[in-house]
Design a protein around this motif. Structure first.
Motif, PDB file in Angstrom:
ATOM      1  N   PHE A   1      40.955  33.701  30.225  1.00 43.40           N
ATOM      2  CA  PHE A   1      41.285  32.292  30.493  1.00 43.40           C
ATOM      3  C   PHE A   1      40.626  31.849  31.809  1.00 43.40           C
ATOM      4  O   PHE A   1      41.330  31.526  32.775  1.00 43.40           O
ATOM      5  CB  PHE A   1      42.805  32.097  30.597  1.00 43.40           C
ATOM      6  N   PRO A   2      39.298  31.813  31.857  1.00 43.92           N
ATOM      7  CA  PRO A   2      38.640  31.480  33.130  1.00 43.92           C
ATOM      8  C   PRO A   2      38.986  30.075  33.633  1.00 43.92           C
ATOM      9  O   PRO A   2      38.931  29.814  34.837  1.00 43.92           O
ATOM     10  CB  PRO A   2      37.146  31.618  32.816  1.00 43.92           C
ATOM     11  N   GLU A   3      39.378  29.184  32.682  1.00 48.91           N
ATOM     12  CA  GLU A   3      39.721  27.803  33.082  1.00 48.91           C
ATOM     13  C   GLU A   3      40.888  27.806  34.067  1.00 48.91           C
ATOM     14  O   GLU A   3      41.051  26.885  34.856  1.00 48.91           O
ATOM     15  CB  GLU A   3      40.144  26.946  31.864  1.00 48.91           C
ATOM     16  N   TYR A   4      41.704  28.837  33.975  1.00 44.47           N
ATOM     17  CA  TYR A   4      42.868  28.933  34.860  1.00 44.47           C
ATOM     18  C   TYR A   4      42.456  28.774  36.321  1.00 44.47           C
ATOM     19  O   TYR A   4      43.191  28.239  37.139  1.00 44.47           O
ATOM     20  CB  TYR A   4      43.537  30.306  34.650  1.00 44.47           C
TER      21      TYR A   4
ATOM     22  N   GLY B   1      39.319  41.914  37.767  1.00 45.20           N
ATOM     23  CA  GLY B   1      39.432  42.004  36.310  1.00 45.20           C
ATOM     24  C   GLY B   1      40.856  41.721  35.875  1.00 45.20           C
ATOM     25  O   GLY B   1      41.755  42.510  36.143  1.00 45.20           O
ATOM     26  N   CYS B   2      41.067  40.587  35.227  1.00 47.86           N
ATOM     27  CA  CYS B   2      42.434  40.202  34.832  1.00 47.86           C
ATOM     28  C   CYS B   2      42.818  40.852  33.513  1.00 47.86           C
ATOM     29  O   CYS B   2      42.158  40.632  32.490  1.00 47.86           O
ATOM     30  CB  CYS B   2      42.534  38.693  34.649  1.00 47.86           C
ATOM     31  N   GLY B   3      43.894  41.619  33.525  1.00 50.03           N
ATOM     32  CA  GLY B   3      44.396  42.211  32.297  1.00 50.03           C
ATOM     33  C   GLY B   3      45.196  41.190  31.503  1.00 50.03           C
ATOM     34  O   GLY B   3      45.675  40.187  32.045  1.00 50.03           O
ATOM     35  N   ARG B   4      45.320  41.433  30.205  1.00 50.86           N
ATOM     36  CA  ARG B   4      46.201  40.663  29.291  1.00 50.86           C
ATOM     37  C   ARG B   4      46.807  41.649  28.307  1.00 50.86           C
ATOM     38  O   ARG B   4      46.465  42.833  28.322  1.00 50.86           O
ATOM     39  CB  ARG B   4      45.393  39.604  28.529  1.00 50.86           C
ATOM     40  N   TYR B   5      47.638  41.220  27.458  1.00 52.74           N
ATOM     41  CA  TYR B   5      48.279  42.066  26.424  1.00 52.74           C
ATOM     42  C   TYR B   5      49.031  43.221  27.095  1.00 52.74           C
ATOM     43  O   TYR B   5      49.732  42.995  28.066  1.00 52.74           O
ATOM     44  CB  TYR B   5      47.241  42.551  25.396  1.00 52.74           C
TER      45      TYR B   5
ATOM     46  N   ASN C   1      52.446  37.732  32.256  1.00 45.58           N
ATOM     47  CA  ASN C   1      51.706  37.802  30.988  1.00 45.58           C
ATOM     48  C   ASN C   1      50.278  38.275  31.173  1.00 45.58           C
ATOM     49  O   ASN C   1      49.674  38.844  30.279  1.00 45.58           O
ATOM     50  CB  ASN C   1      51.674  36.428  30.316  1.00 45.58           C
ATOM     51  N   GLY C   2      49.719  37.982  32.340  1.00 43.82           N
ATOM     52  CA  GLY C   2      48.324  38.330  32.565  1.00 43.82           C
ATOM     53  C   GLY C   2      48.016  38.423  34.045  1.00 43.82           C
ATOM     54  O   GLY C   2      48.855  38.090  34.888  1.00 43.82           O
ATOM     55  N   GLY C   3      46.803  38.871  34.362  1.00 42.82           N
ATOM     56  CA  GLY C   3      46.433  39.097  35.755  1.00 42.82           C
ATOM     57  C   GLY C   3      46.025  37.852  36.519  1.00 42.82           C
ATOM     58  O   GLY C   3      45.804  37.911  37.727  1.00 42.82           O
ATOM     59  N   GLU C   4      45.946  36.696  35.829  1.00 37.09           N
ATOM     60  CA  GLU C   4      45.402  35.498  36.489  1.00 37.09           C
ATOM     61  C   GLU C   4      46.233  35.062  37.697  1.00 37.09           C
ATOM     62  O   GLU C   4      45.676  34.742  38.755  1.00 37.09           O
ATOM     63  CB  GLU C   4      45.275  34.339  35.477  1.00 37.09           C
ATOM     64  N   VAL C   5      47.551  35.022  37.523  1.00 35.38           N
ATOM     65  CA  VAL C   5      48.408  34.601  38.644  1.00 35.38           C
ATOM     66  C   VAL C   5      48.296  35.617  39.779  1.00 35.38           C
ATOM     67  O   VAL C   5      48.172  35.251  40.959  1.00 35.38           O
ATOM     68  CB  VAL C   5      49.881  34.459  38.193  1.00 35.38           C
ATOM     69  N   ALA C   6      48.285  36.893  39.408  1.00 36.55           N
ATOM     70  CA  ALA C   6      48.202  37.957  40.432  1.00 36.55           C
ATOM     71  C   ALA C   6      46.891  37.846  41.218  1.00 36.55           C
ATOM     72  O   ALA C   6      46.878  37.995  42.447  1.00 36.55           O
ATOM     73  CB  ALA C   6      48.324  39.323  39.766  1.00 36.55           C
TER      74      ALA C   6
ATOM     75  N   LEU D   1      36.043  46.446  43.420  1.00 32.73           N
ATOM     76  CA  LEU D   1      36.491  46.071  42.078  1.00 32.73           C
ATOM     77  C   LEU D   1      38.017  46.173  42.049  1.00 32.73           C
ATOM     78  O   LEU D   1      38.574  47.229  42.367  1.00 32.73           O
ATOM     79  CB  LEU D   1      35.858  47.043  41.060  1.00 32.73           C
ATOM     80  N   ILE D   2      38.676  45.081  41.709  1.00 31.72           N
ATOM     81  CA  ILE D   2      40.141  45.032  41.813  1.00 31.72           C
ATOM     82  C   ILE D   2      40.774  44.664  40.462  1.00 31.72           C
ATOM     83  O   ILE D   2      40.378  43.672  39.841  1.00 31.72           O
ATOM     84  CB  ILE D   2      40.566  43.976  42.864  1.00 31.72           C
ATOM     85  N   PHE D   3      41.753  45.472  40.062  1.00 32.26           N
ATOM     86  CA  PHE D   3      42.493  45.184  38.834  1.00 32.26           C
ATOM     87  C   PHE D   3      43.957  44.952  39.171  1.00 32.26           C
ATOM     88  O   PHE D   3      44.612  45.854  39.718  1.00 32.26           O
ATOM     89  CB  PHE D   3      42.425  46.361  37.857  1.00 32.26           C
ATOM     90  N   PRO D   4      44.510  43.773  38.856  1.00 33.30           N
ATOM     91  CA  PRO D   4      45.959  43.608  38.988  1.00 33.30           C
ATOM     92  C   PRO D   4      46.650  44.431  37.914  1.00 33.30           C
ATOM     93  O   PRO D   4      46.180  44.478  36.773  1.00 33.30           O
ATOM     94  CB  PRO D   4      46.167  42.111  38.757  1.00 33.30           C
ATOM     95  N   ASN D   5      47.737  45.085  38.300  1.00 30.50           N
ATOM     96  CA  ASN D   5      48.420  45.988  37.364  1.00 30.50           C
ATOM     97  C   ASN D   5      49.859  46.176  37.859  1.00 30.50           C
ATOM     98  O   ASN D   5      50.068  46.620  38.987  1.00 30.50           O
ATOM     99  CB  ASN D   5      47.667  47.331  37.377  1.00 30.50           C
ATOM    100  N   PRO D   6      50.859  45.826  37.039  1.00 32.37           N
ATOM    101  CA  PRO D   6      52.248  45.954  37.525  1.00 32.37           C
ATOM    102  C   PRO D   6      52.651  47.388  37.838  1.00 32.37           C
ATOM    103  O   PRO D   6      53.614  47.614  38.571  1.00 32.37           O
ATOM    104  CB  PRO D   6      53.090  45.388  36.383  1.00 32.37           C
ATOM    105  N   SER D   7      51.920  48.366  37.287  1.00 33.24           N
ATOM    106  CA  SER D   7      52.315  49.751  37.574  1.00 33.24           C
ATOM    107  C   SER D   7      51.391  50.400  38.604  1.00 33.24           C
ATOM    108  O   SER D   7      51.116  51.595  38.544  1.00 33.24           O
ATOM    109  CB  SER D   7      52.387  50.576  36.288  1.00 33.24           C
ATOM    110  N   ALA D   8      50.909  49.590  39.546  1.00 36.47           N
ATOM    111  CA  ALA D   8      50.044  50.092  40.625  1.00 36.47           C
ATOM    112  C   ALA D   8      50.768  49.944  41.965  1.00 36.47           C
ATOM    113  O   ALA D   8      51.833  49.322  42.032  1.00 36.47           O
ATOM    114  CB  ALA D   8      48.746  49.284  40.626  1.00 36.47           C
TER     115      ALA D   8
END
Ligand code: SAM
Length: 307
Positions: free
Chosen positions: A9-12, A156-160, A189-194, A129-136
């Motif tokens: 969702f790059p528009e975000y 890199g924004c995760g989803r699902y 729901n996804g990494g965009e907010v993070a 390189l940064i990945f948002p991840n709730p279990s990090a």
């Protein structure tokens, strides 16, 4: 600073054109490029996910799509990593070193690493390189400060159910400075907010970003002995029958500073005692120690201890 963000969702990220970050982009201080991960797919459905290996609910983001995208953004040639044993422990461990520090902290409360300590604060690669991840590990002001010294950030924004775990480990094995961060103990729901949260925390520290650079010097979580900030008031001094503390209108700057410092110590001891436990007693003033003692802390060791 160049910032590449990959998302379905790059528009975000059009919101990043607003406010101070928007101004920083106009001034050429930062360049933000939002990419659609689906641009690196080859099938008609532009699919980026597949079912989890081993079963279970939800979908997992495919490593191949991420790799094509990230190779391009990082300027890396696609290659396998035959020298890495995929069953080795490396693949099961948290990606960044700070994760290991955090684990050490938990194991050794007396030997803590101050989350806002300035040690190693510029210890960051040119590109991260940064990945948002709730279990990090949790993203802190210290991480924001460290990352503000990089030249190029790729998010890199995760989803699902998230991205295939081999992706961050692969790039780490290829020598990239890879970080995985959680922004809090909850699931989005996804990494965009993070990513937006992390970006705002990082970019406001860039020289020239804030109109008044002084405003980021004395803030919560900032500095070598980080505390929550004192309470803030503006005019009128009496509003709906509530008058601001008299010391703030006394004109005595020394007294105001002491009042604010004591309040910061008291609020932190109350709300975030873990931050008090990380203070370096040797770096505390006599007045700070007196305040902490009055608040029920012992300050004769390396770090304060609640009595
Ligand atoms: N299955 C994952 C779990 O239980 O840990 C949750 C995946 S979440 C629904 C999808 C994506 O949202 C994650 O891959 C991550 O990019 C992002 N995300 C969700 N919560 C986050 C948090 N607290 N901090 C950082 N990123 C988060």
């Amino acid at each position: 600073m160049l910032i590449d963000i990959v998302s379905v969702f790059p528009e975000y990220f059009s919101v990043l054109d607003l406010s101070l970050l928007g101004k920083a982009q106009s001034k050429g201080l930062v360049e933000v490029r939002a990419h659609n991960l689906r641009d690196w797919t080859h099938d008609v459905h532009h699919s980026v996910d597949d079912t989890p290996v081993g079963g279970g609910a939800g979908m997992v983001m495919k490593p191949a799509v991420w790799a094509e995208c990230l190779d391009e953004l990082l300027g890396l040639e696609p290659q396998d990593m035959p020298q890495v044993d995929p069953t080795a422990e490396l693949w099961d461990e948290p990606v960044q070193d700070s994760a290991a520090e955090n684990l050490d902290d938990a194991a050794n409360p007396d030997d803590t690493v101050d989350s806002a300590s300035t040690a190693g604060i510029t210890d960051v690669a040119d590109t991260v390189l940064i990945f948002p991840n709730p279990s990090a590990p949790l993203f802190t002001q210290r991480d924001a400060t460290q990352l503000s010294h990089a030249r190029h950030l790729v998010f890199g924004c995760g989803r699902y159910e998230g991205y295939d775990a081999r992706v961050p480990r692969y790039y780490k094995a290829r020598g990239v400075d890879v970080r995985e961060y959680s922004i809090g103990d909850y699931v989005l729901n996804g990494g965009e907010v993070a990513v937006s949260v992390m970006l705002e925390a990082i970019t406001r520290l860039l020289p020239g970003f804030m109109g008044n650079p002084e405003s980021i010097v004395e803030e919560s979580y900032t500095g070598s002995n980080a505390l929550l900030e004192h309470l803030q008031y503006t005019r009128p001094t009496t509003w709906r029958g509530i008058t601001v503390p008299a010391v703030l209108t006394s004109g005595d700057h020394g007294k105001v500073d002491r009042y604010r410092r004591d309040q910061a110590l008291a609020r932190t001891a109350d709300i975030r005692p873990d931050l008090i436990e990380k203070l370096d007693c040797a770096a505390l003033s006599k007045a700070d120690r007196k305040t902490l003692i009055a608040l029920g802390w012992e300050v004769s060791g390396r770090n304060p201890r609640k009595l």
